[in-house]
Design a protein around this motif. Structure first.
Motif, PDB file in Angstrom:
ATOM      1  N   PRO A  54       0.839  -1.211   0.000  1.00 42.98           N
ATOM      2  CA  PRO A  54       0.000   0.000   0.000  1.00 42.98           C
ATOM      3  C   PRO A  54       0.872   1.258   0.000  1.00 42.98           C
ATOM      4  CG  PRO A  54      -0.563  -1.482   1.834  1.00 42.98           C
ATOM      5  CD  PRO A  54       0.683  -2.017   1.218  1.00 42.98           C
ATOM      6  N   GLU A  55       0.228   2.386  -0.306  1.00 43.51           N
ATOM      7  CA  GLU A  55       0.982   3.650  -0.349  1.00 43.51           C
ATOM      8  C   GLU A  55       1.407   4.110   1.046  1.00 43.51           C
ATOM      9  OE1 GLU A  55      -1.173   6.680  -2.413  1.00 43.51           O
ATOM     10  OE2 GLU A  55      -1.197   5.493  -4.255  1.00 43.51           O
ATOM     11  N   ILE A  56       2.465   4.893   1.089  1.00 35.42           N
ATOM     12  CA  ILE A  56       2.909   5.493   2.359  1.00 35.42           C
ATOM     13  C   ILE A  56       1.908   6.602   2.732  1.00 35.42           C
ATOM     14  CG2 ILE A  56       4.737   6.821   3.516  1.00 35.42           C
ATOM     15  CD1 ILE A  56       6.775   5.504   1.673  1.00 35.42           C
ATOM     16  N   PRO A  57       1.347   6.575   3.961  1.00 33.83           N
ATOM     17  CA  PRO A  57       0.388   7.614   4.360  1.00 33.83           C
ATOM     18  C   PRO A  57       0.988   9.019   4.221  1.00 33.83           C
ATOM     19  CG  PRO A  57       0.449   5.859   6.001  1.00 33.83           C
ATOM     20  CD  PRO A  57       1.545   5.569   5.016  1.00 33.83           C
ATOM     21  N   LYS A  58       0.123   9.958   3.831  1.00 37.07           N
ATOM     22  CA  LYS A  58       0.569  11.336   3.572  1.00 37.07           C
ATOM     23  C   LYS A  58       1.254  11.949   4.797  1.00 37.07           C
ATOM     24  CE  LYS A  58      -0.875  15.824   1.901  1.00 37.07           C
ATOM     25  NZ  LYS A  58      -0.426  16.588   3.069  1.00 37.07           N
ATOM     26  N   VAL A  59       0.735  11.643   5.973  1.00 41.14           N
ATOM     27  CA  VAL A  59       1.313  12.230   7.191  1.00 41.14           C
ATOM     28  C   VAL A  59       2.797  11.841   7.327  1.00 41.14           C
ATOM     29  CG1 VAL A  59       0.365  10.321   8.571  1.00 41.14           C
ATOM     30  CG2 VAL A  59       1.047  12.419   9.710  1.00 41.14           C
ATOM     31  N   LEU A  60       3.152  10.654   6.845  1.00 39.19           N
ATOM     32  CA  LEU A  60       4.555  10.222   6.925  1.00 39.19           C
ATOM     33  C   LEU A  60       5.406  10.908   5.849  1.00 39.19           C
ATOM     34  CD1 LEU A  60       4.107   6.408   7.669  1.00 39.19           C
ATOM     35  CD2 LEU A  60       4.698   8.233   9.276  1.00 39.19           C
ATOM     36  N   LEU A  61       4.802  11.119   4.674  1.00 39.99           N
ATOM     37  CA  LEU A  61       5.528  11.846   3.622  1.00 39.99           C
ATOM     38  C   LEU A  61       5.789  13.287   4.075  1.00 39.99           C
ATOM     39  CD1 LEU A  61       3.677  10.587   0.416  1.00 39.99           C
ATOM     40  CD2 LEU A  61       5.849   9.764   1.336  1.00 39.99           C
ATOM     41  N   ASP A  62       4.803  13.886   4.749  1.00 41.27           N
ATOM     42  CA  ASP A  62       4.968  15.250   5.262  1.00 41.27           C
ATOM     43  C   ASP A  62       6.048  15.304   6.341  1.00 41.27           C
ATOM     44  OD1 ASP A  62       3.012  16.082   3.564  1.00 41.27           O
ATOM     45  OD2 ASP A  62       1.427  16.182   5.086  1.00 41.27           O
ATOM     46  N   LEU A  63       6.017  14.302   7.206  1.00 35.82           N
ATOM     47  CA  LEU A  63       7.006  14.227   8.286  1.00 35.82           C
ATOM     48  C   LEU A  63       8.423  14.130   7.704  1.00 35.82           C
ATOM     49  CD1 LEU A  63       6.492  11.841  11.288  1.00 35.82           C
ATOM     50  CD2 LEU A  63       8.664  11.866  10.105  1.00 35.82           C
ATOM     51  N   TRP A  64       8.564  13.301   6.661  1.00 32.10           N
ATOM     52  CA  TRP A  64       9.867  13.155   5.979  1.00 32.10           C
ATOM     53  C   TRP A  64      10.307  14.497   5.389  1.00 32.10           C
ATOM     54  CZ3 TRP A  64      13.520   9.267   4.890  1.00 32.10           C
ATOM     55  CH2 TRP A  64      14.371   9.509   3.817  1.00 32.10           C
ATOM     56  N   LYS A  65       9.356  15.179   4.742  1.00 35.20           N
ATOM     57  CA  LYS A  65       9.657  16.472   4.111  1.00 35.20           C
ATOM     58  C   LYS A  65      10.173  17.477   5.140  1.00 35.20           C
ATOM     59  CE  LYS A  65       7.371  18.518   0.143  1.00 35.20           C
ATOM     60  NZ  LYS A  65       6.058  18.755  -0.429  1.00 35.20           N
ATOM     61  N   THR A  66       9.557  17.465   6.308  1.00 38.26           N
ATOM     62  CA  THR A  66       9.946  18.397   7.365  1.00 38.26           C
ATOM     63  C   THR A  66      11.313  18.049   7.959  1.00 38.26           C
ATOM     64  OG1 THR A  66       7.617  18.572   7.940  1.00 38.26           O
ATOM     65  CG2 THR A  66       9.175  19.406   9.566  1.00 38.26           C
ATOM     66  N   LEU A  67      11.578  16.763   8.150  1.00 38.35           N
ATOM     67  CA  LEU A  67      12.742  16.383   8.957  1.00 38.35           C
ATOM     68  C   LEU A  67      13.941  15.849   8.179  1.00 38.35           C
ATOM     69  CD1 LEU A  67      10.922  14.499  11.872  1.00 38.35           C
ATOM     70  CD2 LEU A  67      11.918  16.788  11.960  1.00 38.35           C
ATOM     71  N   ALA A  68      13.711  15.321   6.961  1.00 34.31           N
ATOM     72  CA  ALA A  68      14.788  14.543   6.326  1.00 34.31           C
ATOM     73  C   ALA A  68      15.900  15.394   5.729  1.00 34.31           C
ATOM     74  CB  ALA A  68      14.210  13.634   5.252  1.00 34.31           C
ATOM     75  N   ASP A  69      15.613  16.641   5.350  1.00 33.56           N
ATOM     76  CA  ASP A  69      16.606  17.461   4.667  1.00 33.56           C
ATOM     77  C   ASP A  69      17.163  16.703   3.458  1.00 33.56           C
ATOM     78  OD1 ASP A  69      18.224  19.613   4.155  1.00 33.56           O
ATOM     79  OD2 ASP A  69      19.831  18.965   5.505  1.00 33.56           O
ATOM     80  N   TYR A  70      16.253  16.198   2.636  1.00 28.75           N
ATOM     81  CA  TYR A  70      16.628  15.380   1.486  1.00 28.75           C
ATOM     82  C   TYR A  70      15.632  15.670   0.361  1.00 28.75           C
ATOM     83  CZ  TYR A  70      18.458  11.475  -1.101  1.00 28.75           C
ATOM     84  OH  TYR A  70      19.076  10.730  -2.063  1.00 28.75           O
ATOM     85  N   PRO A  71      16.099  15.812  -0.892  1.00 24.20           N
ATOM     86  CA  PRO A  71      15.202  16.310  -1.954  1.00 24.20           C
ATOM     87  C   PRO A  71      14.198  15.306  -2.523  1.00 24.20           C
ATOM     88  CG  PRO A  71      17.407  15.944  -2.816  1.00 24.20           C
ATOM     89  CD  PRO A  71      17.487  15.716  -1.344  1.00 24.20           C
TER      90      PRO A  71
END
Ligand code: SIN
Ligand code: FE2
Length: 208
Positions: free
Chosen positions: A84-101
């Motif tokens: 299944p797809e990765i939940p949006k809340v986790l994609l947002d969390l990654w965007k905020t914290l990962a510092d990766y493009p």
């Protein structure tokens, strides 16, 4: 948001997710596990079952079997269906914290029963070590241990609670880490005792 620096550049963000966010995320994980059931991973070569049960979401999932060892694949090993797809809340969390493009490609879902643990290991089945590994804890508290790039390096232990985030970034991306124990009954988030851990990862080179 309070970020605590750990040895080798690892970062710990206690209580990143509040209770409401945790409940919503657990519900999403329940749906994922319905579509993509938890399986018992087997150690390569020995075939010994691990004590955690796991599933994945995202384009790729981490699996292990006696015959083929550790690897990423696009389908569930038992159902043969795409994850299944990765939940949006986790994609947002990654965007905020990962510092990766780029977005994460894999989200491993580990379920620890009260007696489950995970031995010291490195996350090294990926090709892209520039991206961090981001781990999210839900449910009962665990005793997490992290060391350095060699198995013999000294380790530090601390308790990860529900809603906490851990970032393995910089030198700590290749640090040995593991879970020594779960403290059953320390959280009321899940319907049963135990802990869920989610790890978000990049697998291939950038742009994949
Ligand atoms: C893992 O290393 O895959 C899991 C770590 C954790 O459960 O906190
Ligand atoms: Fe790991």
């Amino acid at each position: 948001m309070q970020i605590q620096d750990l040895p080798n550049g690892a970062k710990w963000v206690p209580k990143y997710l509040d209770r409401t966010e945790q409940e919503a995320l657990v519900e999403e994980i329940r749906q994922i596990a319905k579509e993509s059931p938890l399986f018992i991973p087997k150690m390569p070569k020995t075939g010994k079952p691990m004590s955690v049960r796991m599933t994945n979401c995202g384009p790729l999932g981490w699996v292990t079997t006696k015959e083929r060892g550790y690897r990423y694949q696009a389908t569930h090993p038992e159902t043969g269906k795409p994850w299944p797809e990765i939940p949006k809340v986790l994609l947002d969390l990654w965007k905020t914290l990962a510092d990766y493009p780029h977005q994460p490609q894999a989200c491993l879902v580990n379920f620890y029963e009260s007696s489950a643990k995970m031995g010291l290991h490195q996350d090294k089945d990926e090709e892209d070590f520039a991206a961090p590994v981001i781990s999210i804890s839900l449910g009962d508290t665990c005793l997490f241990r992290i060391g350095g790039e060699s198995r013999r390096d000294p380790t530090k232990s601390f308790k990860l609670e529900s809603g906490d985030i851990m970032l393995l970034t910089g030198k700590s991306r290749m640090a040995f880490h593991g879970v020594d124990r779960i403290y059953p009954g320390t959280s009321t988030l899940l319907k049963q005792e135990g802990r869920i851990n989610l790890t978000l990862r990049r697998v291939g080179g950038s742009g994949v």
